[in-house]
Design an enzyme around this catalytic site. Structure first.
Site, PDB file in Angstrom:
ATOM      1  NE  ARG A 292      -0.108  -0.303   4.983  1.00  0.00           N
ATOM      2  CZ  ARG A 292       0.861   0.385   5.573  1.00  0.00           C
ATOM      3  NH1 ARG A 292       1.280   1.528   5.037  1.00  0.00           N
ATOM      4  NH2 ARG A 292       1.428  -0.048   6.686  1.00  0.00           N
ATOM      5  NE  ARG A 338       4.639   8.388  10.496  1.00  0.00           N
ATOM      6  CZ  ARG A 338       4.311   7.101  10.336  1.00  0.00           C
ATOM      7  NH1 ARG A 338       3.365   6.577  11.082  1.00  0.00           N
ATOM      8  NH2 ARG A 338       4.932   6.360   9.441  1.00  0.00           N
TER       9      ARG A 338
END
Length: 449
Positions: A292, A338
């Site tokens: 992915r 993040r």
């Protein structure tokens, strides 16, 4: 080209995919839970479909409802993003049976790489280096202890069908193994539906370096560069960069060769990532393949000039790699952090209303956000709420730029990990490029509630 794509995800990745679809003139369908009805991705999409209550099993993991949404709005394709259903073999198969394209590799490839045991065996057959380890279907205490002694402590105990660091535990001796084995097996059963565990040798002071690959239906597989993702908490990445300054030219060639070999061995199509642990001698060991898009894909985009979501869409339509091109870029280094809605001292989630969400508008800074001011961060989902990416002509410039940006951010209403991110960027070990996967454990004192 597709007329309409349903995005089977939420938050910043759903927003990210919508932006590329808008650039390509493709209409989008958002899906959402009751907790996300005011979310950015819902407002940005052309159409939106309510899946159900906030809990993931009743919303984002409800395959039948997601497929119902795709059929209701006549979507040609589904982009799964990452997490949720992105590596679910059954979902990819069901979409194909409904005549809806799944933007990713085939369900067969997802299945092969979804189980650590099968993935490892496949890589061994392909000649890709792997970490010494053993699969344990029989998980009684005596069998596990015997296997651990044969491998040699310390070992990593993992859920065989797992990922994302869930159910992963370093074990230093037999007494500790007897203590943690039941909890790891319980987690494995709860999160992945299988209590099967896997043991592998623990590599001391490794770097976590991954290779971005892409494959087309003609059998071509290329490596688009590497990312160093060594700075992690609880086996989950928080700082990623491209390229890795640790690798020598020879080490990089070895990594790329192994990644391409891994992709070709399973007939990989679309965009994916091959993850490796790299020890101090630049020996590489296959860790896993993510079938992915990765959270950290922006750093690759910023140094290559490619739009990897666009590549995914074109490759799923049968385009060959040779026909895909990107813009030229003058940036040689990119770093991503993040941002989590969590207490930086404990890593516990910190949901709540975003009273302030302010970041400076700066050249060389990219924001991939899934929230904006006034929104409520839900307790039901992963606490990652956005990413900040700095790009520059050198690593030191990228560090300085990212530090400057985060110092001038203003977030109120919830706690975030921004203080920890700044401490990392300012740390001499990080600045010197010497951080390993032990960095957070060694240099940050964590507290508990």
């Amino acid at each position: 080209m597709y007329n309409k794509i349903l995005i089977a995800n939420r938050g910043e990745i759903a927003v990210r995919i919508i932006k590329t679809c808008q650039k390509l003139g493709i209409k989008t369908v958002a899906v959402y839970s009751e907790a996300d009805k005011e979310s950015m991705h819902v407002k940005m999409a052309d159409e939106a479909f309510l899946l159900g209550p906030p809990r993931v099993n009743e919303s984002y993991l409800n395959m039948d409802r997601v497929l119902e949404a795709a059929k209701t709005y006549h979507a040609d394709a589904i982009h799964p993003g990452y997490g949720f259903l992105s590596e679910n073999t059954e979902f990819a198969k069901k979409a194909a049976e409904e005549g809806i394209a799944f933007i990713g590799p085939t369900s067969d490839v997802i299945q092969k790489m979804g189980n650590k045991i099968q993935a490892r065996e496949t890589m061994v057959q392909a000649g890709v280096p792997v970490i010494p380890g053993k699969t344990l279907i029989d998980t009684n205490e005596a069998t596990v202890l015997k296997a651990a002694r044969e491998i040699g402590y310390p070992v990593m105990l993992k859920a065989a069908a797992g990922g994302g660091g869930i159910g992963m535990q370093k074990v230093d001796h037999e007494e500790e193994m007897m203590k943690v084995l039941p909890s790891v097996m319980k987690k494995a059963e709860t999160f992945f539906g299988s209590g099967e565990v896997y043991l592998e040798k623990f590599i001391e002071n490794p770097r976590h370096i991954e290779a971005q690959i892409a494959g087309d239906e003609s059998g071509n597989v290329v490596c688009l560069g590497e990312r160093d993702c060594s700075i992690q908490r609880r086996h989950q990445k928080i700082v990623e960069e491209a390229p890795s300054i640790f690798l020598s030219k020879k080490g990089r060639e070895k990594l790329f060769d192994a990644a391409v070999k891994a992709g070709k061995s399973i007939g990989y199509t679309n965009v994916g990532t091959v993850e490796f642990l790299v020890d101090e001698g630049e020996n590489i060991y296959f860790l896993e393949m993510n079938t992915r898009l990765q959270v950290e894909h922006p750093v690759t985009e910023e140094v290559t000039g490619l739009d990897l979501v666009e590549w995914q869409i074109h490759l799923s339509r049968g385009s060959e790699i040779s026909s895909l091109q990107g813009r030229k870029t003058s940036y040689t280094h990119a770093i991503e952090v993040r941002i989590y809605a969590e207490d930086p001292k404990t890593f516990f989630p910190s949901p709540g209303k975003l009273v302030k969400w302010e970041f400076p508008n700066m050249d060389g800074i990219r924001y991939d956000f899934g929230v904006n001011e006034g929104m409520t961060v839900s307790p039901f989902y992963d606490p990652m709420i956005g990413k900040v990416i700095a790009r520059a002509s050198s690593r030191s410039e990228a560090i300085d730029l990212l530090t400057y940006c985060l110092e001038r951010s203003n977030v109120e209403g919830i706690k975030t990990n921004i203080p920890m991110l700044l401490d990392t960027l300012r740390h001499s070990i990080f600045k010197e490029g010497k951080a390993t996967t032990n960095f957070v454990h060694e240099h940050f004192k964590l507290t508990s509630k």
